[in-house]
Design an enzyme around this catalytic site. Sequence first.
Site, PDB file in Angstrom:
ATOM      1  CB  ALA A  15      48.857 -32.332  29.125  1.00 14.63           C
ATOM      2  CB  ALA A  18      49.160 -27.730  21.258  1.00 15.01           C
ATOM      3  CD1 TRP A  48      38.888 -37.960  23.737  1.00  8.87           C
ATOM      4  CD2 TRP A  48      36.751 -37.571  23.474  1.00  8.87           C
ATOM      5  NE1 TRP A  48      38.263 -37.982  25.090  1.00  8.87           N
ATOM      6  CE2 TRP A  48      36.836 -37.904  24.416  1.00  8.87           C
ATOM      7  CE3 TRP A  48      35.329 -37.052  22.584  1.00  8.87           C
ATOM      8  CZ2 TRP A  48      35.548 -37.897  25.362  1.00  8.87           C
ATOM      9  CZ3 TRP A  48      34.485 -37.421  23.440  1.00  8.87           C
ATOM     10  CH2 TRP A  48      34.687 -37.453  24.864  1.00  8.87           C
ATOM     11  CD  GLU A 117      40.978 -36.547   7.749  1.00 10.11           C
ATOM     12  OE1 GLU A 117      40.611 -35.427   8.086  1.00 10.11           O
ATOM     13  OE2 GLU A 117      41.328 -37.172   8.240  1.00 10.11           O
ATOM     14  CG  HIS A 258      33.256 -33.701  12.294  1.00 15.34           C
ATOM     15  ND1 HIS A 258      32.552 -34.492  11.901  1.00 15.34           N
ATOM     16  CD2 HIS A 258      34.318 -33.950  12.123  1.00 15.34           C
ATOM     17  CE1 HIS A 258      33.349 -35.592  11.185  1.00 15.34           C
ATOM     18  NE2 HIS A 258      34.589 -35.015  11.574  1.00 15.34           N
ATOM     19  NE  ARG A 299      35.775 -31.690   9.103  1.00 14.57           N
ATOM     20  CZ  ARG A 299      36.742 -32.012  10.258  1.00 14.57           C
ATOM     21  NH1 ARG A 299      37.108 -31.263  10.920  1.00 14.57           N
ATOM     22  NH2 ARG A 299      37.604 -33.021   9.826  1.00 14.57           N
ATOM     23  CG  HIS A 356      34.814 -31.124  15.416  1.00 14.04           C
ATOM     24  ND1 HIS A 356      35.140 -32.329  16.004  1.00 14.04           N
ATOM     25  CD2 HIS A 356      35.849 -31.280  14.193  1.00 14.04           C
ATOM     26  CE1 HIS A 356      36.036 -32.766  15.609  1.00 14.04           C
ATOM     27  NE2 HIS A 356      36.689 -32.083  14.393  1.00 14.04           N
ATOM     28  CD  GLU A 380      39.390 -26.799  19.152  1.00 10.48           C
ATOM     29  OE1 GLU A 380      39.782 -27.984  19.563  1.00 10.48           O
ATOM     30  OE2 GLU A 380      38.080 -26.406  19.360  1.00 10.48           O
ATOM     31  NE  ARG A 391      39.771 -27.868  12.504  1.00 13.55           N
ATOM     32  CZ  ARG A 391      39.828 -29.122  12.362  1.00 13.55           C
ATOM     33  NH1 ARG A 391      40.917 -29.816  12.217  1.00 13.55           N
ATOM     34  NH2 ARG A 391      38.911 -29.708  13.024  1.00 13.55           N
TER      35      ARG A 391
HETATM   36  C1  SIN Z   1      37.729 -36.313  11.520  1.00 13.76           C
HETATM   37  O1  SIN Z   1      38.688 -37.270  11.445  1.00 13.76           O
HETATM   38  O2  SIN Z   1      36.899 -36.197  10.874  1.00 13.76           O
HETATM   39  C2  SIN Z   1      38.292 -35.296  12.466  1.00 13.76           C
HETATM   40  C3  SIN Z   1      39.455 -34.818  12.240  1.00 13.76           C
HETATM   41  C4  SIN Z   1      39.537 -33.257  12.312  1.00 13.76           C
HETATM   42  O3  SIN Z   1      38.772 -32.688  12.835  1.00 13.76           O
HETATM   43  O4  SIN Z   1      40.449 -32.560  11.796  1.00 13.76           O
END
Ligand code: SIN
Length: 517
Positions: A15, A18, A48, A117, A258, A299, A356, A380, A391
């Site tokens: 839940a 997705a 989160w 980002e 991450h 990343r 991550h 995921e 990603r």
């Molecule tokens: C982030 O806010 O840095 C993580 C978001 C994501 O993993 O796309």
Amino acid sequence: MSKTHREVDVAVVGAGAAGLYAALCAAREGAQVALVSAAPLAQTASYWAQGGLAAALASDDSMELHLKDTERAGRGAVRRSAAEILVREAPECVHDLQALGMRFDADRQGRLALGLEGGHSVRRVVHAGGSATGRRLLRALSALVVAEPRIAVLENTRARALWTENQPAYHEQSRPTNSEQSRPSHHEQNHPTNPGRCRGVACEDGRVLSARGVVLSTGGAAAMWARTTNPPGSQGVGLLLAQRAGAQLADLELLQFHPTAVIGVRGREGFLVTEAIRGEGATLHDAAGERFVDELAPRDEVSRAIQARLAQTGASSVGLDMRKIDPALFPNVVGALREAGLDPTRELVPVAPAAHYMMGGVVSDLQGRSTVPGLYAIGEASCTGLHGANRLASNSLSECFVWGRRAARAALDEPLPEPARAEELEALRALSPPPVAGEATRTALWQDAGIERSPEGLERLSNDEHPLARMIALCALERAESRGAHHRSDHPEPDPALEHRHVTLAASGLASWQTWV
Ligand code: SIN
């Protein structure tokens, strides 16, 4: 129909964003839906999520540019057909969520306030409450699900097994006695399994749901690594359920680290400091105070640069300087750090990379169909090839909605399952649920399948007690190159022959390579 056996059109397992959205989309089409959630609603990993939804909505943006950024970040492994769907349908999903009542952050003129980002060439990330996007989305979607009479929510309920035709004995890989046994020596092999149709799902509490389509939205496996940004439940349960039912998995070696997880702050170990803060100008500094990387590179690049700097200096963290960032933009990050006794408006935040996001998962097509008829995987838990080997930030929440809707619709076209026989139900209830990784496995994954991998470490991991850890090692041994998040010390460069190639694992445990376009 007995109390413990229920027939629905679609059973959704998991839940998060997705799963909730898939359940809502199926219900909107008139389907009866069951939603199985191991945790109370709104407490899954998506909760989160600090990033947002990547969608080409700005006037200086385009689907072509979003596609280009996705492919560039994915390092020659993005499945173009999947990425084209994402960039085309993500804006529609944002609009649908708004129509459902979701309020995203807007500027003074009421236009969506888009964040920047790593790896994005323009501002493209739709967010809510600054970095509280996951929380806000999950609350909104959970409320809609609870109010929807066509959706039965089974909270605090875990899936034990998928129910398939000719219910097989589990195909769990037997534990190898030496590394050669765990490592297939071939390429391009057609895997031999011919899985029967998925008819439903058995829960740990004894209930069995039969459905035209079962949608796995169980999230990833990053909590199997000792250092992680994920909640403890991200253990790859859906991958094991699917594999045991005969489904192919792929790209398990592709695990994104991450760059900026908090380290050395009591009570906040692994807490994610969103990349959006670097998008607003926060910088990374080594022990000497020097900047050493383009903070908004994709990343994989930033994580490896941090790791290299830590190895050079012997430090355990680098410093994230967000002192010039308006704390009002990221209230939950600033609040969480202050609660832990660190004031990010006055001091640098100690950060280092952490596991991550898993790019690999259950092999799924453009509708979310797995290789088992009637079984779908989204978010995921799935591997469509969309993310390639790395990603692009915030593409994953968009993916949840794009594939949630696609899978919900496709599942409704599946035939009704055969009626359940009493002895089948009993046999299902006797199966053991997928295992959870213990501390030894988590430490082994961090050491042997971390940011840099050696063949010796991977060989060691291929003897781990946890079946998914062994499969991760197997895929990582197969990919004898470095690409995106997967870095092999013995093969530090990408192998051009492996562009767009994906390591797939059959239920029997045999690995083979496929090209996805
Ligand atoms: C982030 O806010 O840095 C993580 C978001 C994501 O993993 O796309």
